[in-house]
Design a protein around this motif. Structure first.
Motif, mmCIF file in Angstrom:
data_model
loop_
_atom_site.group_PDB
_atom_site.id
_atom_site.type_symbol
_atom_site.label_atom_id
_atom_site.label_comp_id
_atom_site.label_asym_id
_atom_site.label_seq_id
_atom_site.Cartn_x
_atom_site.Cartn_y
_atom_site.Cartn_z
ATOM 1 N N ALA A 113 16.024 -97.944 -92.254
ATOM 2 C CA ALA A 113 14.905 -98.668 -91.644
ATOM 3 C C ALA A 113 13.946 -99.180 -92.714
ATOM 4 O O ALA A 113 13.477 -100.321 -92.640
ATOM 5 C CB ALA A 113 14.167 -97.765 -90.655
ATOM 6 N N LEU A 114 13.665 -98.365 -93.712
ATOM 7 C CA LEU A 114 12.797 -98.807 -94.809
ATOM 8 C C LEU A 114 13.428 -99.961 -95.577
ATOM 9 O O LEU A 114 12.736 -100.876 -96.013
ATOM 10 C CB LEU A 114 12.479 -97.642 -95.748
ATOM 11 C CG LEU A 114 11.540 -96.574 -95.187
ATOM 12 C CD1 LEU A 114 11.518 -95.348 -96.094
ATOM 13 C CD2 LEU A 114 10.142 -97.137 -94.990
ATOM 14 N N ALA A 115 14.760 -99.943 -95.719
ATOM 15 C CA ALA A 115 15.462 -101.029 -96.408
ATOM 16 C C ALA A 115 15.318 -102.345 -95.638
ATOM 17 O O ALA A 115 15.193 -103.414 -96.246
ATOM 18 C CB ALA A 115 16.932 -100.680 -96.603
ATOM 19 N N LEU A 116 15.308 -102.277 -94.294
ATOM 20 C CA LEU A 116 15.149 -103.488 -93.483
ATOM 21 C C LEU A 116 13.849 -104.216 -93.796
ATOM 22 O O LEU A 116 13.780 -105.436 -93.734
ATOM 23 C CB LEU A 116 15.165 -103.144 -91.994
ATOM 24 C CG LEU A 116 16.510 -102.825 -91.370
ATOM 25 C CD1 LEU A 116 16.330 -102.346 -89.940
ATOM 26 C CD2 LEU A 116 17.421 -104.036 -91.409
ATOM 27 N N ILE A 117 12.804 -103.466 -94.128
ATOM 28 C CA ILE A 117 11.489 -104.077 -94.383
ATOM 29 C C ILE A 117 11.128 -104.080 -95.868
ATOM 30 O O ILE A 117 9.991 -104.359 -96.236
ATOM 31 C CB ILE A 117 10.386 -103.402 -93.548
ATOM 32 C CG1 ILE A 117 10.239 -101.923 -93.881
ATOM 33 C CG2 ILE A 117 10.636 -103.609 -92.067
ATOM 34 C CD1 ILE A 117 9.026 -101.258 -93.242
ATOM 35 N N GLY A 118 12.102 -103.761 -96.721
ATOM 36 C CA GLY A 118 11.891 -103.840 -98.162
ATOM 37 C C GLY A 118 11.029 -102.736 -98.738
ATOM 38 O O GLY A 118 10.440 -102.907 -99.804
ATOM 39 N N CYS A 119 10.969 -101.599 -98.066
ATOM 40 C CA CYS A 119 10.138 -100.482 -98.538
ATOM 41 C C CYS A 119 10.951 -99.268 -98.974
ATOM 42 O O CYS A 119 10.396 -98.200 -99.224
ATOM 43 C CB CYS A 119 9.163 -100.055 -97.433
ATOM 44 S SG CYS A 119 7.884 -101.272 -97.095
ATOM 45 N N ASP A 120 12.271 -99.425 -99.098
ATOM 46 C CA ASP A 120 13.132 -98.282 -99.411
ATOM 47 C C ASP A 120 12.965 -97.768 -100.835
ATOM 48 O O ASP A 120 13.351 -96.646 -101.137
ATOM 49 C CB ASP A 120 14.597 -98.609 -99.132
ATOM 50 C CG ASP A 120 15.069 -99.869 -99.833
ATOM 51 O OD1 ASP A 120 14.297 -100.856 -99.858
ATOM 52 O OD2 ASP A 120 16.201 -99.881 -100.335
ATOM 53 N N ARG A 121 12.351 -98.544 -101.707
ATOM 54 C CA ARG A 121 12.175 -98.098 -103.097
ATOM 55 C C ARG A 121 10.771 -97.564 -103.369
ATOM 56 O O ARG A 121 10.452 -97.216 -104.497
ATOM 57 C CB ARG A 121 12.501 -99.230 -104.056
ATOM 58 C CG ARG A 121 13.975 -99.599 -103.951
ATOM 59 C CD ARG A 121 14.385 -100.577 -104.971
ATOM 60 N NE ARG A 121 15.816 -100.856 -104.780
ATOM 61 C CZ ARG A 121 16.455 -101.765 -105.420
ATOM 62 N NH1 ARG A 121 15.849 -102.506 -106.312
ATOM 63 N NH2 ARG A 121 17.735 -101.964 -105.196
#
Length: 119
Positions: free
Chosen positions: A45-53
């Motif tokens: 889910a974080l990857a979908l909004i560009g916050c996974d890193r």
């Protein structure tokens, strides 16, 4: 922030709980949480909004309402319903807090919200 451009936003800034008429959103800020602690996260889910890193400490600040991500444009969704057997009217108290919109590399648009983030 397509939703705020296409739907009606109250000209007032959020104050005490009150009826909101003729609008889908009211401008406000999330009520910050003291000493937030990340309990769980979904990397997909974080990857979908560009916050996974983002580091956990940053996620705690952002998803607790203390800090806003660049481009955030917070507003409370207005909603209405019945409470205790009577119509409660249309409110915008931050039960659903719109933080902004993320557009992915594939052109998808995702709305980022906090739940229960009002004062």
């Amino acid at each position: 922030n397509t939703a705020l451009r296409r739907l009606r936003v109250s000209p007032d800034f959020h104050g005490p709980p009150r009826q909101i008429e003729g609008a889908h959103f009211i401008r406000t800020r999330p009520a910050p949480v003291d000493q937030p602690h990340l309990v769980a996260k979904s990397l997909p889910a974080l990857a979908l909004i560009g916050c996974d890193r983002l580091e956990n400490s940053v996620l705690e600040q952002v998803f607790s309402g203390i800090e806003l991500l660049p481009g955030s444009d917070p507003a409370a969704h207005c909603y209405c319903g019945h409470q205790f057997g009577a119509f409660a009217g249309q409110l915008g108290d931050g039960a659903a807090m719109y933080l902004g919109e993320v557009k992915t590399a594939r052109g998808e648009r995702w709305e980022v919200q906090l739940k229960g983030a009002g004062p």
